[in-house]
Scaffold this motif. Structure first.
Motif, short mmCIF file in Angstrom:
data_model
loop_
_atom_site.label_atom_id
_atom_site.label_comp_id
_atom_site.label_asym_id
_atom_site.label_seq_id
_atom_site.Cartn_x
_atom_site.Cartn_y
_atom_site.Cartn_z
N GLY A 20 -33.26 27.86 -15.24
CA GLY A 20 -33.60 27.02 -14.10
C GLY A 20 -35.04 27.07 -13.65
O GLY A 20 -35.42 26.35 -12.72
N GLY A 21 -35.86 27.91 -14.25
CA GLY A 21 -37.26 27.97 -13.84
C GLY A 21 -37.45 28.67 -12.51
O GLY A 21 -36.65 29.53 -12.11
N ASP A 22 -38.50 28.30 -11.79
CA ASP A 22 -38.81 28.93 -10.51
C ASP A 22 -37.69 28.64 -9.50
O ASP A 22 -37.19 27.52 -9.41
N GLN A 23 -37.32 29.67 -8.75
CA GLN A 23 -36.26 29.55 -7.75
C GLN A 23 -36.73 30.25 -6.48
O GLN A 23 -36.65 31.47 -6.37
N GLY A 24 -37.27 29.48 -5.53
CA GLY A 24 -37.80 30.07 -4.32
C GLY A 24 -38.99 30.95 -4.64
O GLY A 24 -39.95 30.52 -5.29
N ALA A 25 -38.91 32.21 -4.22
CA ALA A 25 -39.99 33.15 -4.48
C ALA A 25 -39.95 33.72 -5.90
O ALA A 25 -40.87 34.41 -6.31
N TYR A 26 -38.89 33.42 -6.61
CA TYR A 26 -38.73 33.94 -7.98
C TYR A 26 -39.43 33.04 -8.98
O TYR A 26 -39.22 31.83 -8.99
N THR A 27 -40.27 33.62 -9.84
CA THR A 27 -40.95 32.89 -10.89
C THR A 27 -40.11 32.93 -12.16
O THR A 27 -39.71 34.00 -12.61
N GLY A 28 -39.83 31.77 -12.70
CA GLY A 28 -39.00 31.70 -13.89
C GLY A 28 -39.61 32.45 -15.06
O GLY A 28 -40.83 32.47 -15.25
N ASN A 72 -41.33 27.34 -15.78
CA ASN A 72 -41.40 27.14 -14.34
C ASN A 72 -40.46 26.05 -13.87
O ASN A 72 -40.21 25.90 -12.67
N GLY A 73 -39.92 25.28 -14.81
CA GLY A 73 -38.93 24.25 -14.50
C GLY A 73 -37.71 24.44 -15.38
O GLY A 73 -37.61 25.40 -16.14
N GLY A 74 -36.77 23.50 -15.31
CA GLY A 74 -35.58 23.60 -16.15
C GLY A 74 -35.95 23.62 -17.63
O GLY A 74 -36.84 22.89 -18.07
N HIS A 75 -35.27 24.46 -18.41
CA HIS A 75 -35.65 24.66 -19.80
C HIS A 75 -34.48 25.23 -20.59
O HIS A 75 -33.75 26.10 -20.10
N TYR A 76 -34.28 24.70 -21.79
CA TYR A 76 -33.26 25.23 -22.69
C TYR A 76 -33.89 26.18 -23.70
O TYR A 76 -34.96 25.90 -24.26
N ILE A 77 -33.21 27.30 -23.95
CA ILE A 77 -33.58 28.24 -25.01
C ILE A 77 -32.33 28.56 -25.81
O ILE A 77 -31.23 28.12 -25.46
N VAL A 78 -32.48 29.33 -26.88
CA VAL A 78 -31.35 29.64 -27.76
C VAL A 78 -31.09 31.14 -27.77
O VAL A 78 -32.03 31.94 -27.90
N PRO A 115 -45.10 37.49 -14.57
CA PRO A 115 -44.08 38.53 -14.72
C PRO A 115 -43.35 38.49 -16.06
O PRO A 115 -42.51 39.34 -16.33
N ARG A 116 -43.67 37.51 -16.91
CA ARG A 116 -42.93 37.39 -18.18
C ARG A 116 -43.10 38.62 -19.05
O ARG A 116 -42.15 39.07 -19.70
N ARG A 117 -44.30 39.16 -19.07
CA ARG A 117 -44.57 40.28 -19.97
C ARG A 117 -43.68 41.49 -19.69
O ARG A 117 -43.25 42.18 -20.62
N GLN A 176 -29.27 36.40 -16.45
CA GLN A 176 -28.46 36.07 -15.28
C GLN A 176 -29.30 35.49 -14.15
O GLN A 176 -28.91 34.52 -13.50
N ARG A 177 -30.46 36.08 -13.92
CA ARG A 177 -31.31 35.60 -12.84
C ARG A 177 -31.89 34.22 -13.15
O ARG A 177 -31.96 33.35 -12.28
N ASP A 178 -32.29 34.02 -14.40
CA ASP A 178 -32.93 32.76 -14.75
C ASP A 178 -31.95 31.60 -14.88
O ASP A 178 -32.37 30.44 -14.86
N THR A 179 -30.68 31.89 -15.02
CA THR A 179 -29.67 30.83 -15.08
C THR A 179 -28.89 30.70 -13.78
O THR A 179 -27.95 29.90 -13.71
N ALA A 180 -29.26 31.45 -12.76
CA ALA A 180 -28.47 31.50 -11.52
C ALA A 180 -28.35 30.14 -10.84
O ALA A 180 -27.35 29.87 -10.15
N SER A 181 -29.34 29.27 -11.02
CA SER A 181 -29.32 27.97 -10.35
C SER A 181 -28.72 26.88 -11.22
O SER A 181 -28.71 25.70 -10.82
N ARG A 182 -28.21 27.24 -12.40
CA ARG A 182 -27.72 26.25 -13.35
C ARG A 182 -26.24 26.46 -13.67
O ARG A 182 -25.78 27.61 -13.80
#
Length: 227
Positions: free
Chosen positions: A142-150, A154-160, A185-187, A205-211
């Motif tokens: 889901g990318g960025d969510q409030g104060a959380y940086t994806g 930074n936006g919606g994105h599919y990965i495998v 924070p990715r590193r 879990q955190r990065d998919t919480a909004s999806r």
């Protein structure tokens, strides 16, 4: 991992590929990077036919879903799905009505075409079960969510998601670049070996919480029958 411009070494460590007689141990697989396909048209947001994405859309900007699906098919099937074929399928089934790809529409069409079993879920345990049974998954971040940086975008994105071991997931990002995961924070959330990414369960879990659904799970039906 096999990129469309050459062959690369397969992932090591926790990324363990299932040995079976169907896939013949696919330790080399196709990798698709959407950033290389600015010249490949992909109209999305076609519900608004005058929008920029509808008129000037391309795979570079909106093709993460297409690339992810092509990698899943290559991981699980003997017959590949080219990026052009995937794009055309997405358009034909109407998965391009909004900006990007509607995986709720494209995933079932791909599963039917290749005889795969598809399950959608928000449950990380079911994702792990899918990977342990030889499957692969498209992860809906889901990318960025409030104060959380994806982590992955930074936006919606599919990965495998390719595999899981010891609470760590082996992933492929269709918008990977050499420096994308070098900055915080990715590193601190993801480690990488070339294009292979490894992330703990908490990050997914955190990065998919909004999806929802968070995970599109694909399995070969033959794998499920032998469990």
């Amino acid at each position: 991992m096999r990129e469309n411009t050459g062959r690369l070494t397969a992932c090591t460590g926790p990324c363990i590929f299932k040995v079976d007689t169907v896939a013949s141990e696919k330790s080399i697989m196709q990798y698709w990077n959407q950033l290389k396909y600015e010249q490949m048209p992909y109209p999305t947001n076609v519900k608004d036919p005058d929008s920029d994405f509808a008129v000037h859309g391309d795979v570079r900007r909106a093709g993460c879903g297409l690339c992810s699906i092509c990698m899943v098919v290559d991981r699980l099937c003997l017959t590949p799905l080219s990026l052009e074929e995937c794009r055309d399928l997405s358009v034909s089934v109407g998965a391009n009505q909004e900006i990007g790809t509607d995986m709720k529409i494209l995933a079932p069409a791909v599963a039917e075409r290749f005889g795969l079993r598809l399950q959608t879920t928000d449950d990380l345990t079911q994702l792990i079960d899918c990977l342990h049974s030889g499957g692969a998954a498209v992860v809906n971040t889901g990318g960025d969510q409030g104060a959380y940086t994806g982590t992955f975008s930074n936006g919606g994105h599919y990965i495998v998601a390719i595999s899981e071991s010891g609470g760590e997931f082996c992933l492929l990002d269709p918008s990977w670049t050499a420096d994308k995961y070098q900055a915080e924070p990715r590193r601190s959330r993801v480690r990488q070996q070339g294009k292979w990414l490894y992330a703990p369960a908490a990050v997914l879990q955190r990065d998919t919480a909004s999806r929802s659904p968070a995970y599109y799970l694909f399995n070969r039906k033959s794998d499920l029958q032998t469990k």
